[in-house]
Design a protein around this motif. Structure first.
Motif, PDB file in Angstrom:
ATOM      1  N   GLN A 217       9.636  97.890 121.637  1.00 34.82           N
ATOM      2  CA  GLN A 217       8.986  98.532 120.487  1.00 34.82           C
ATOM      3  C   GLN A 217       8.016  97.598 119.772  1.00 34.82           C
ATOM      4  N   GLY A 218       8.221  96.304 119.879  1.00 31.41           N
ATOM      5  CA  GLY A 218       7.302  95.367 119.242  1.00 31.41           C
ATOM      6  C   GLY A 218       6.205  94.864 120.146  1.00 31.41           C
ATOM      7  N   SER A 219       6.071  95.413 121.329  1.00 27.83           N
ATOM      8  CA  SER A 219       5.078  94.932 122.289  1.00 27.83           C
ATOM      9  C   SER A 219       3.768  95.707 122.162  1.00 27.83           C
ATOM     10  N   PRO A 220       2.648  95.106 122.564  1.00 20.48           N
ATOM     11  CA  PRO A 220       1.364  95.823 122.546  1.00 20.48           C
ATOM     12  C   PRO A 220       1.342  96.992 123.534  1.00 20.48           C
ATOM     13  N   GLU A 221       2.099  96.908 124.617  1.00 19.23           N
ATOM     14  CA  GLU A 221       2.159  98.026 125.565  1.00 19.23           C
ATOM     15  C   GLU A 221       2.747  99.268 124.902  1.00 19.23           C
ATOM     16  N   ALA A 222       3.764  99.061 124.052  1.00 16.43           N
ATOM     17  CA  ALA A 222       4.352 100.198 123.342  1.00 16.43           C
ATOM     18  C   ALA A 222       3.362 100.805 122.352  1.00 16.43           C
ATOM     19  N   ALA A 223       2.569  99.935 121.696  1.00 13.57           N
ATOM     20  CA  ALA A 223       1.570 100.447 120.756  1.00 13.57           C
ATOM     21  C   ALA A 223       0.507 101.264 121.481  1.00 13.57           C
TER      22      ALA A 223
ATOM     23  N   THR B 146      -5.687  99.978 118.308  1.00 10.71           N
ATOM     24  CA  THR B 146      -6.679  99.527 119.282  1.00 10.71           C
ATOM     25  C   THR B 146      -6.167  98.399 120.157  1.00 10.71           C
ATOM     26  N   LEU B 147      -4.940  97.976 119.971  1.00 11.75           N
ATOM     27  CA  LEU B 147      -4.410  96.873 120.754  1.00 11.75           C
ATOM     28  C   LEU B 147      -4.238  97.300 122.207  1.00 11.75           C
ATOM     29  N   LYS B 148      -4.665  96.499 123.122  1.00 14.64           N
ATOM     30  CA  LYS B 148      -4.610  96.821 124.543  1.00 14.64           C
ATOM     31  C   LYS B 148      -3.450  96.084 125.198  1.00 14.64           C
ATOM     32  N   ALA B 149      -2.974  96.711 126.302  1.00 15.72           N
ATOM     33  CA  ALA B 149      -1.841  96.107 127.009  1.00 15.72           C
ATOM     34  C   ALA B 149      -2.235  94.809 127.680  1.00 15.72           C
ATOM     35  N   THR B 150      -3.522  94.651 127.932  1.00 15.01           N
ATOM     36  CA  THR B 150      -3.956  93.440 128.644  1.00 15.01           C
ATOM     37  C   THR B 150      -4.022  92.235 127.721  1.00 15.01           C
ATOM     38  N   GLU B 151      -4.031  92.473 126.384  1.00 16.33           N
ATOM     39  CA  GLU B 151      -4.087  91.359 125.458  1.00 16.33           C
ATOM     40  C   GLU B 151      -2.734  90.651 125.443  1.00 16.33           C
ATOM     41  N   GLU B 152      -2.740  89.370 125.264  1.00 15.40           N
ATOM     42  CA  GLU B 152      -1.518  88.589 125.245  1.00 15.40           C
ATOM     43  C   GLU B 152      -1.478  87.771 123.959  1.00 15.40           C
ATOM     44  N   PRO B 153      -1.040  88.387 122.855  1.00 18.01           N
ATOM     45  CA  PRO B 153      -0.991  87.648 121.589  1.00 18.01           C
ATOM     46  C   PRO B 153       0.036  86.534 121.659  1.00 18.01           C
ATOM     47  N   GLN B 154      -0.195  85.518 120.861  1.00 14.40           N
ATOM     48  CA  GLN B 154       0.713  84.389 120.836  1.00 14.40           C
ATOM     49  C   GLN B 154       1.970  84.796 120.061  1.00 14.40           C
ATOM     50  N   LYS B 155       3.079  84.847 120.770  1.00 15.62           N
ATOM     51  CA  LYS B 155       4.339  85.195 120.126  1.00 15.62           C
ATOM     52  C   LYS B 155       5.444  84.413 120.829  1.00 15.62           C
ATOM     53  N   PRO B 156       6.479  84.103 120.143  1.00 16.68           N
ATOM     54  CA  PRO B 156       7.550  83.317 120.756  1.00 16.68           C
ATOM     55  C   PRO B 156       8.250  84.093 121.855  1.00 16.68           C
TER      56      PRO B 156
ATOM     57  N   ALA C  53      21.082  96.151 125.463  1.00 14.75           N
ATOM     58  CA  ALA C  53      20.186  97.305 125.521  1.00 14.75           C
ATOM     59  C   ALA C  53      19.388  97.428 124.219  1.00 14.75           C
ATOM     60  N   GLN C  54      20.025  97.176 123.088  1.00 16.02           N
ATOM     61  CA  GLN C  54      19.313  97.253 121.810  1.00 16.02           C
ATOM     62  C   GLN C  54      18.254  96.159 121.700  1.00 16.02           C
ATOM     63  N   ASN C  55      18.575  94.976 122.204  1.00 17.56           N
ATOM     64  CA  ASN C  55      17.599  93.881 122.164  1.00 17.56           C
ATOM     65  C   ASN C  55      16.389  94.186 123.048  1.00 17.56           C
ATOM     66  N   LEU C  56      16.641  94.731 124.227  1.00 18.14           N
ATOM     67  CA  LEU C  56      15.538  95.089 125.111  1.00 18.14           C
ATOM     68  C   LEU C  56      14.671  96.174 124.497  1.00 18.14           C
TER      69      LEU C  56
END
Length: 613
Positions: A260-266, A596-606, A252-255
Motif C-alpha cells: 500500500q505504500g509503494s508507487p506501484e500501488a499508487a 502521477t507517480l510511476k512504477a518505474t520510479e525508485e524513490p529513496q526509501k529504507p 501478511a499484514q506487513n506485506l
C-alpha cells in the motif's frame, strides 16, 4: 462424449456474441448483390453491347428489355440455406479449435470420467479451454489450468492461453508456482497471501519491486519460486513452524502495508479511480441458442450415448425377458391346477410382476442419473442449455425403453402363466406393467435429482419402497390393517397396479362352472376402483413424481445461480446497459504527486523490515 463432440456442443449451444460474429451475407443478400454488380457492369459496357446475364428468373410474359422481377426465394429455402451456413461455420470453428489446441490425435476419443478411462489430464484441460475459446467470450476465467500436469503439458497450456490473450481476449487464471518459462509468458500478475495483496501489476516490474523491499532475486532464480521461498514463507518462518497462525497473519499484514505504500500501488489506484467507461450494447452480451435447438442437440447427444452404451440397453431388455421366463416357468400352467393353487400362484405372480416393473426401473434410472447429475449441473452453469430442454430430452430418450421392457416381459410370461386367453386382458396386463415401469422411471428420476450420491439414494430407497410393498395388497389385507397406517396404501403405486392385475385376471374367472374369481376379489378387499381407475392412479403418481423431479432440478439450479430475483438475466442486462456505478464516476481526490507517480520510479526509501522477531 468425444473431444470433437464436446467442442461441437459449445459451438452449437453457446454461439458467440453478436458483436463478434462474422456476418456472412444471407442467400437473399447474395443474389441481390449479384444483381447490383451485374447492373453496374451492364452500364459500364454501354447500350450497344449485349447485357450480362442476371441470376434471377423473369416471370412469364415479361419482355427481355422490361424491368426484371426480384428473385423469388421461399422462406423455407432461405431458412435451410441459413441453417446449412451456420452448420458449416460451426464445423469450421470446431476443427480450428481442435488444431489450435493440439487435439487432433484424440478428437474421436471419449473424454472419460471417474469411472471410465478417457483422454489424459492435459488433454482434458485443453479440451475445456477449447470449449470456452470457440464461444469467443471476451474474458476467460480459469482455476488452476496447469495443476496436475507435467512440465511440458503445463507449458503448452500456458502458451495457448498466451495466444488467446494476444488475440485480444482477457485471460484470468490461477497458477500455483509456475515454472520460469511459464512465468515469462505472464503479462500482469497478482500475488495474494492470506487474502491480502502482496503485488499487483506488470510481471516485468515484480523483480524490481521485490528488490526495493529487500528481497533481491538471483540472476538464475525463478521469480515465482523466489516469491514463495523468500517473500511469503521466509526460512525463519518455516523453521519455527508453519502452523503458527499469528506469525503468518502478522507477516501478511506487513506485506500488505508494504504494498500500500509503494508507487506501484499508487499507479494502480490511479487506474482504478479513472476507469474506462466505454458504454456497452446488447451485441456484447453472451448469446444462448433457442430452446428448440437445445432440445434437438440434447436428444441427438443422448441417442449417440445410447448407441455407444448398447450393453446397458441390451442388459435391460434381456433382464425383462429373463424375469418373464423365470416367473413363467416357476408358475407354469397354473390354470391346470387346483383352485387354491391357482389363487395363490396367480396372486404371487402378479405381485412379483408389479414389484419387478417398479423396483428394477428405479434402480436402473438412479444408477445412471446420479452420474449425470453433476454433468448436468456443470453444463447448466456454463449456460449450454436450460433446464426445460434437458428435462424434456431426458424424458423423450428414456421413455421408449420404459415402454418396450414391460412389453417384452408381458409377452414372455403372460401365456406361460396360464392367464385367461383373452387378447383384451393381455393388453390390459401389458398396460398395467407399462404404467408401473413409467412410474418407476419418474420415482427414480426424483430420487436421483434429490440426492447427490448413489449411496445416499440407495440409503433412502428402502424407506420409500418397503412401505409401498407392504401395503401392495398381497402381504397385508389392507381392508383390515391398522387404521392410522392404512393411508399408505393410497400412495403405493404397487397397490394400484396389483389391484388392476388382480381384477383383470379374476373378474368373471370361472373354474368348473364356479365363479371363483369374484369371490376371491371380495376376500382380498382390494377396493372398489376399476381397472382403468387404478391405471389412472398409477399414472397420476407418475405425474406427481415427474413434477417433483423437475422441481428438485430447479432447486439445484437455483442454488447454483444464487438469488434469482437479484441475478436474473433481465436485471443484470438492464444494470449493465444503464449508467455507470457512482463509484466509477467520482475520481477520488489525491495529491498530484501521488497520482502521477510511476512504477518505474525508485524513490529513496529504507529497506522494508519484515522480520517477525
Amino acid at each position: 462424449m468425444t473431444v470433437e463432440e464436446a467442442i461441437e456442443m459449445s459451438t452449437i449451444l453457446r454461439p458467440p456474441p453478436l458483436a463478434s460474429q462474422s456476418r456472412a451475407p444471407s442467400p437473399m443478400a447474395s443474389i441481390v448483390g449479384e444483381r447490383e454488380a451485374s447492373a453496374e457492369a451492364n452500364a459500364a459496357r454501354g447500350a450497344d453491347q449485349l447485357p450480362l446475364p442476371v441470376t434471377a428468373t423473369r416471370p412469364k410474359g415479361e419482355a427481355q428489355g422490361g424491368r426484371s422481377a426480384p428473385p423469388k426465394i421461399s422462406a423455407s429455402a432461405a431458412a435451410a440455406a441459413r441453417e446449412a451456413e451456420i452448420k458449416a461455420h460451426n464445423q469450421a470453428r470446431c476443427s480450428h479449435a481442435i488444431s489450435l489446441f493440439g487435439l487432433d490425435k484424440c478428437r474421436g476419443t471419449a473424454v472419460g470420467d471417474s469411472s471410465s478411462k478417457g483422454i489424459s489430464g492435459g488433454e482434458k484441460k485443453r479440451t475445456a479451454i477449447a470449449m470456452e475459446w470457440v464461444t469467443e467470450a471476451p474474458v476467460l476465467f480459469l482455476d488452476e489450468p496447469t495443476s496436475g500436469l507435467d512440465a511440458h503439458s503445463a507449458l503448452m497450456v500456458a502458451r495457448q492461453l498466451k495466444d488467446i490473450a494476444d488475440a485480444g481476449r482477457t485471460v484470468v487464471t490461477v497458477l500455483h508456482q509456475p515454472s520460469s518459462d511459464m512465468f515469462e509468458i505472464i503479462d500482469d500478475i497478482l500475488i495474494l497471501f492470506e487474502g491480502r495483496i502482496v503485488y499487483l501489476g506488470e510481471r516485468a516490474n515484480l523483480v524490481g519491486y521485490l528488490e526495493r523491499m529487500g528481497y533481491p532475486c538471483g540472476m538464475y532464480t525463478n521469480p515465482a519460486d523466489h516469491v514463495f521461498n523468500a517473500v511469503l514463507f521466509e526460512g525463519a518462518t518455516v523453521a519455527k513452524g508453519m502452523g503458527d497462525s499469528q506469525r503468518i497473519e502478522q507477516r501478511a499484514q506487513n506485506l500488505l502495508a508494504a504494498w500500500q505504500g509503494s508507487p506501484e500501488a499508487a499507479t494502480m489506484q490511479a487506474l482504478i479511480d479513472s476507469p474506462d467507461l466505454t458504454a456497452i450494447d446488447k451485441t456484447q452480451f453472451r448469446q444462448t441458442s433457442p430452446p428448440l435447438t437445445q432440445l434437438k442437440y440434447l436428444i441427438k447427444r443422448a441417442g449417440r450415448n445410447a448407441i455407444r452404451n448398447r450393453l446397458v440397453i441390451k442388459v435391460r431388455l434381456i433382464q425383462s425377458i429373463f424375469f418373464g421366463l423365470l416367473i413363467g416357468l416357476i408358475f407354469l400352467n397354473t390354470d391346470n391346477k387346483s383352485v387354491a393353487v391357482q389363487r395363490q400362484n396367480y396372486s404371487g405372480a402378479m405381485f412379483f410382476s408389479c414389484v419387478t416393473q417398479f423396483l428394477l426401473t428405479i434402480l436402473a434410472v438412479v444408477n445412471v442419473f446420479t452420474g449425470e447429475r453433476l454433468v448436468f449441473f456443470r453444463e447448466w452453469q456454463a449456460a449450454y442449455y436450460g433446464l426445460p430442454a434437458y428435462f424434456a430430452a431426458k424424458n423423450i430418450v428414456e421413455l421408449p425403453i420404459q415402454i418396450i421392457s414391460p412389453i417384452l416381459y408381458a409377452a414372455t410370461c403372460y401365456w406361460l402363466l396360464g392367464f385367461q386367453h383373452d387378447g383384451i386382458k393381455f393388453v390390459l396386463f401389458t398396460v398395467v406393467a407399462m404404467s408401473l415401469s413409467v412410474c418407476g422411471f419418474t420415482c427414480g428420476f426424483l430420487l436421483g435429482a434429490s440426492f447427490k450420491t448413489l449411496s445416499a439414494v440407495l440409503a433412502a430407497l428402502p424407506a420409500m419402497f418397503l412401505p409401498f410393498m407392504l401395503f401392495g395388497g398381497l402381504l397385508v389385507n389392507t381392508g383390515n390393517s391398522t387404521v392410522w397406517l392404512r393411508w399408505i396404501q393410497w400412495a403405493s403405486p404397487i397397490k394400484y397396479g396389483y389391484s388392476a392385475m388382480m381384477k383383470n385376471q379374476f373378474s368373471g374367472y370361472v373354474v368348473d362352472g364356479k365363479p371363483i374369481g369374484d369371490e376371491y376379489l371380495r376376500e382380498v378387499q382390494l377396493g372398489s376402483f376399476s381397472i382403468g381407475v387404478n391405471i389412472v392412479f398409477v399414472l397420476g403418481i407418475s405425474l406427481l413424481a415427474w413434477v417433483l423431479s423437475y422441481a428438485a432440478l430447479a432447486h439445484l439450479t437455483k442454488k447454483g445461480r444464487g438469488d434469482s430475483a437479484k441475478y436474473s438475466t433481465k436485471k443484470c442486462q438492464a444494470e449493465l446497459l444503464g449508467p455507470p456505478d457512482a463509484r466509477f464516476t467520482k475520481v477520488a481526490e489525491k495529491p498530484s504527486h501521488v497520482a502521477t507517480l510511476k512504477a518505474t520510479e525508485e524513490p529513496q526509501k529504507p529497506m522494508l523490515d519484515l522480520s517477525l522477531d
